[in-house]
Design an enzyme around this catalytic site. Structure first.
Site, short mmCIF file in Angstrom:
data_model
loop_
_atom_site.label_atom_id
_atom_site.label_comp_id
_atom_site.label_asym_id
_atom_site.label_seq_id
_atom_site.Cartn_x
_atom_site.Cartn_y
_atom_site.Cartn_z
N HIS A 64 51.07 47.92 29.21
CA HIS A 64 50.26 47.66 27.93
C HIS A 64 50.57 46.38 27.31
O HIS A 64 50.53 46.26 26.23
CB HIS A 64 50.43 48.84 27.26
CG HIS A 64 49.96 50.12 27.56
ND1 HIS A 64 50.52 51.22 27.26
CD2 HIS A 64 48.66 50.43 28.16
CE1 HIS A 64 49.86 52.24 27.83
NE2 HIS A 64 48.84 51.76 28.71
N HIS A 65 51.18 45.39 28.24
CA HIS A 65 51.72 44.24 27.49
C HIS A 65 50.60 43.38 27.28
O HIS A 65 50.67 42.65 26.38
CB HIS A 65 52.39 43.20 28.46
CG HIS A 65 51.80 42.64 29.27
ND1 HIS A 65 51.16 43.14 30.61
CD2 HIS A 65 51.41 41.33 29.56
CE1 HIS A 65 50.68 42.37 31.54
NE2 HIS A 65 50.69 41.44 30.69
N LYS A 70 43.20 47.35 33.01
CA LYS A 70 42.01 47.08 33.77
C LYS A 70 42.24 47.37 35.22
O LYS A 70 43.26 47.05 35.64
CB LYS A 70 41.52 45.33 33.75
CG LYS A 70 40.33 44.95 34.33
CD LYS A 70 39.14 45.04 33.37
CE LYS A 70 37.84 44.83 34.11
NZ LYS A 70 37.40 46.18 34.78
N LYS A 94 48.35 41.01 39.41
CA LYS A 94 47.18 40.24 39.76
C LYS A 94 46.52 39.57 38.55
O LYS A 94 46.07 38.23 38.52
CB LYS A 94 45.98 41.12 40.36
CG LYS A 94 44.87 40.67 40.98
CD LYS A 94 43.86 41.52 41.67
CE LYS A 94 44.56 42.44 42.63
NZ LYS A 94 43.47 43.25 43.47
N LYS A 106 44.48 51.69 37.27
CA LYS A 106 43.59 52.24 38.50
C LYS A 106 43.33 53.58 38.10
O LYS A 106 44.12 54.31 37.73
CB LYS A 106 44.79 51.78 39.74
CG LYS A 106 43.79 51.84 40.91
CD LYS A 106 42.96 50.35 40.98
CE LYS A 106 42.49 50.24 42.12
NZ LYS A 106 42.08 48.74 42.35
N SER A 363 34.96 40.06 36.64
CA SER A 363 35.03 41.54 35.44
C SER A 363 35.29 41.03 34.16
O SER A 363 34.87 41.39 33.40
CB SER A 363 35.96 42.52 36.26
OG SER A 363 35.18 43.32 37.13
P1 NAD Z 1 34.24 49.47 50.38
O1 NAD Z 1 34.19 51.03 50.31
O2 NAD Z 1 32.90 48.62 49.85
O3 NAD Z 1 34.39 49.24 51.97
C1 NAD Z 1 35.33 49.59 52.91
C2 NAD Z 1 35.10 49.36 54.20
O4 NAD Z 1 36.01 49.55 55.05
C3 NAD Z 1 33.75 50.45 54.49
O5 NAD Z 1 33.07 49.84 55.08
C4 NAD Z 1 34.56 51.22 55.48
O6 NAD Z 1 34.13 51.97 56.50
C5 NAD Z 1 35.79 50.33 56.08
N1 NAD Z 1 36.70 51.22 56.55
C6 NAD Z 1 37.51 52.21 56.03
N2 NAD Z 1 38.45 52.56 57.19
C7 NAD Z 1 38.63 51.71 58.00
C8 NAD Z 1 39.34 51.66 59.12
N3 NAD Z 1 40.42 52.45 59.42
N4 NAD Z 1 39.04 50.37 59.85
C9 NAD Z 1 38.30 49.46 59.74
N5 NAD Z 1 37.39 49.76 58.50
C10 NAD Z 1 37.53 50.77 57.80
O7 NAD Z 1 35.32 48.90 49.53
P2 NAD Z 1 35.76 47.61 49.05
O8 NAD Z 1 35.31 47.54 47.64
O9 NAD Z 1 34.98 46.42 49.94
O10 NAD Z 1 37.26 47.71 48.86
C11 NAD Z 1 37.92 47.29 50.29
C12 NAD Z 1 39.32 47.02 49.80
O11 NAD Z 1 39.30 45.96 49.08
C13 NAD Z 1 40.26 48.07 48.95
O12 NAD Z 1 41.59 48.11 49.43
C14 NAD Z 1 39.99 47.62 47.59
O13 NAD Z 1 41.05 48.18 46.76
C15 NAD Z 1 40.15 45.99 47.65
N6 NAD Z 1 39.45 45.50 46.55
C16 NAD Z 1 38.23 45.80 46.22
C17 NAD Z 1 37.62 44.90 45.11
C18 NAD Z 1 36.22 44.80 44.74
O14 NAD Z 1 35.87 44.17 43.82
N7 NAD Z 1 35.53 45.97 45.33
C19 NAD Z 1 38.51 44.07 44.25
C20 NAD Z 1 39.89 43.86 44.80
C21 NAD Z 1 40.24 44.54 46.00
#
Ligand code: NAD
Length: 472
Positions: A64-65, A70, A94, A106, A363
């Site tokens: 909460h700093h 987010k 981040k 989260k 965002s």
């Molecule tokens: P998403 O659900 O859109 O996509 C994830 C993809 O990974 C899916 O297509 C899924 O089928 C695939 N997948 C799952 N298990 C797998 C495996 N073992 N091997 C290969 N592919 C696999 O999710 P996203 O939003 O793209 O998020 C993906 C990662 O990025 C997460 O770790 C999330 O925390 C991180 N992230 C997302 C955002 C964002 O803006 N969406 C921002 C920062 C970080």
């Protein structure tokens, strides 16, 4: 044998390694590490067949700093309190690294989302929002969720609508969640922001000739061989921008169902169309299906982009990973021990808290737009265009040379929202990279880029505490 480290332990291990290189008082470091609040919800929902099911959800506010906190909301069977706490802590670091003025949070629900109908998912999301609201874990000035694995703009629209109904007098209600559809108060460019940020970050990293020499690579993204794990929001957009705007060659792709390789390059759009049609990336024309999806991570390439879930690269497979650069598009894809091994081997790991920060950056822009109640570019676009036209006319008079219509329209162009968003994101990623690279250089080889980015984050959060003092 000692217990394996949990995900949150891993984040704290990285924190401790970096903290050893700072001079902040022990108490402040302890405070920064702590999860400030975490809550577990158990709530019932009615399935379409009339049965009642108990859902489990969590929200952790790590720091909460700065307020609001987010961080995304994840729908996956892996969700538990430890995972949510680890991801919340990563969000704090981040935001600090990319100079976004938020604390980290989260949330998640333990659910196999694909087993639920759209109506069921809507009821679950709205009920979860209600629970968050009741416990003061959501609000534009308190805690602002976003999408993560398994959620997207659709869920964010449900959250915004539920919150607005519960807080009808909150004029800033739309700022309670980000990555909403543009028609519901979202911002142009948010959907692809994380992937675009990974692209801007990688492009900047690869542009530093001295660093590329050290890795035995030529400068620039052009021709770099890339493998992407996970073709969801982040992985797909990263691959697309790397290929279309960076000239990189996608030599491998890994999804749930398996992995494929093609030395001459996989056309990302064609692969996505193939997956939509057949339900799988396997059998893609011209590519080889690998025997297992794990083998995809071990393909010969320059850049590996894990963009699925955490712990994709551990000591079980790290010794066989051949990439020279690992861009952690997912959160926590490399275990702390595997990271140490890569450091010893001279592999450049671009830490998640930096390289995937594009989503939270845009965002932040969306949240600002919601609080300002005006679209970016609306006030100045036409004025800028007309000023530029007047300047061009003056130059024409002074030089006697007339500009072509094409020159006029490309120079005398006011910025649209998307131009400002992408430009702000590009600036953020470039500036953040050089900040952490500077700290990395200062270390003279004593620590890796992950520790450098963590030192950067710790310094900034500690400064925020020092500036405002501690409540007695
Ligand atoms: P998403 O659900 O859109 O996509 C994830 C993809 O990974 C899916 O297509 C899924 O089928 C695939 N997948 C799952 N298990 C797998 C495996 N073992 N091997 C290969 N592919 C696999 O999710 P996203 O939003 O793209 O998020 C993906 C990662 O990025 C997460 O770790 C999330 O925390 C991180 N992230 C997302 C955002 C964002 O803006 N969406 C921002 C920062 C970080």
């Amino acid at each position: 044998m000692s217990e394996p480290l949990t995900f949150f332990d891993q984040v704290n291990r990285n924190f401790d390694k970096a903290a050893a290189f700072t001079n902040h008082p022990h108490g402040i470091l302890e405070q920064i590490k702590q999860i400030n609040s975490v809550i577990h919800f158990a709530f019932p929902i009615k399935r379409d067949d009339g049965s009642i099911q108990v859902m489990h959800g969590w929200r952790a506010e790590h720091s909460h700093h700065k307020l609001p906190t987010k961080g995304g909301i994840r729908y996956a069977m892996t969700v538990n309190e430890d995972e949510v706490m680890a991801l919340a802590a990563l969000m704090t670091y981040k935001c600090a690294i990319v100079n976004v003025p938020f604390g980290g949070a989260k949330g998640g629900i333990r659910i196999a989302a694909h087993e639920y109908s759209e109506g069921e998912l809507e009821r679950i999301t709205r009920r979860f929002t209600f629970e968050l609201f009741n416990k003061h874990f959501i609000g534009p000035g308190l805690d602002v969720p976003a999408p993560d694995f398994g959620t997207g703009p659709r869920e964010m629209a449900w959250i915004a609508d539920t919150y607005s109904t519960l807080a009808p007098h909150d004029i800033n209600a739309l700022g309670c969640v980000t990555a909403k559809p543009v028609s519901e108060g979202g911002i142009d460019g948010r959907v692809e922001a994380t992937g675009r940020g990974v692209f801007y970050g990688l492009r900047e990293v690869c542009s530093v000739a001295e660093d590329m020499r050290g890795l035995g690579l030529s400068p620039g993204l052009e021709g770099k061989r890339v493998v992407v794990q996970g073709l969801g929001n982040v992985g797909y957009h990263t691959a697309k921008f790397l290929q279309e705007d960076g000239g990189a060659v996608i030599v491998g792709a890994i999804e749930h169902e398996g992995a494929i390789a093609k030395r001459t390059g996989i056309d990302v759009e064609a692969l996505m169309a193939h997956r939509r049609e057949t339900g799988s990336i396997l059998g893609f024309p011209g590519a080889t299906d690998l025997a297992s999806r794990e083998l995809g991570l071990e393909l010969d390439c320059d850049i590996l982009v894990p963009a699925a879930l955490e712990n994709a690269i551990t000591m079980d497979n790290a010794p066989r990973v051949k990439a020279k650069i690992i861009a952690e598009a997912a959160n926590g894809p490399t275990s702390s021990e595997a990271s140490d091994l890569f450091f010893e081997r001279g592999v450049l790991v671009l830490p998640d808290a930096f390289i995937n920060a594009g989503g939270v950056t845009v965002s932040y822009f969306e949240w600002l737009k919601n609080l300002e109640h005006v679209r970016f570019g609306r006030l100045e676009k036409r004025f800028d265009e007309q000023s530029a036209r007047r300047l061009l006319t003056a130059i024409e008079h002074a030089t006697g040379r007339a500009f072509s219509d094409q020159e006029i329209s490309s120079i005398a162009r006011g910025a649209e929202e998307i131009d400002l968003v992408n430009s702000g994101l590009e600036e953020t990623m470039i500036e953040a990279y050089h900040e952490i690279r500077e700290i990395f250089k200062r270390g003279g080889g004593a620590y890796d880029l992950r520790a450098a980015s963590m030192i950067d984050a710790i310094d900034k959060v500690a400064l925020a505490y020092a500036d405002r003092g501690i409540f007695p």
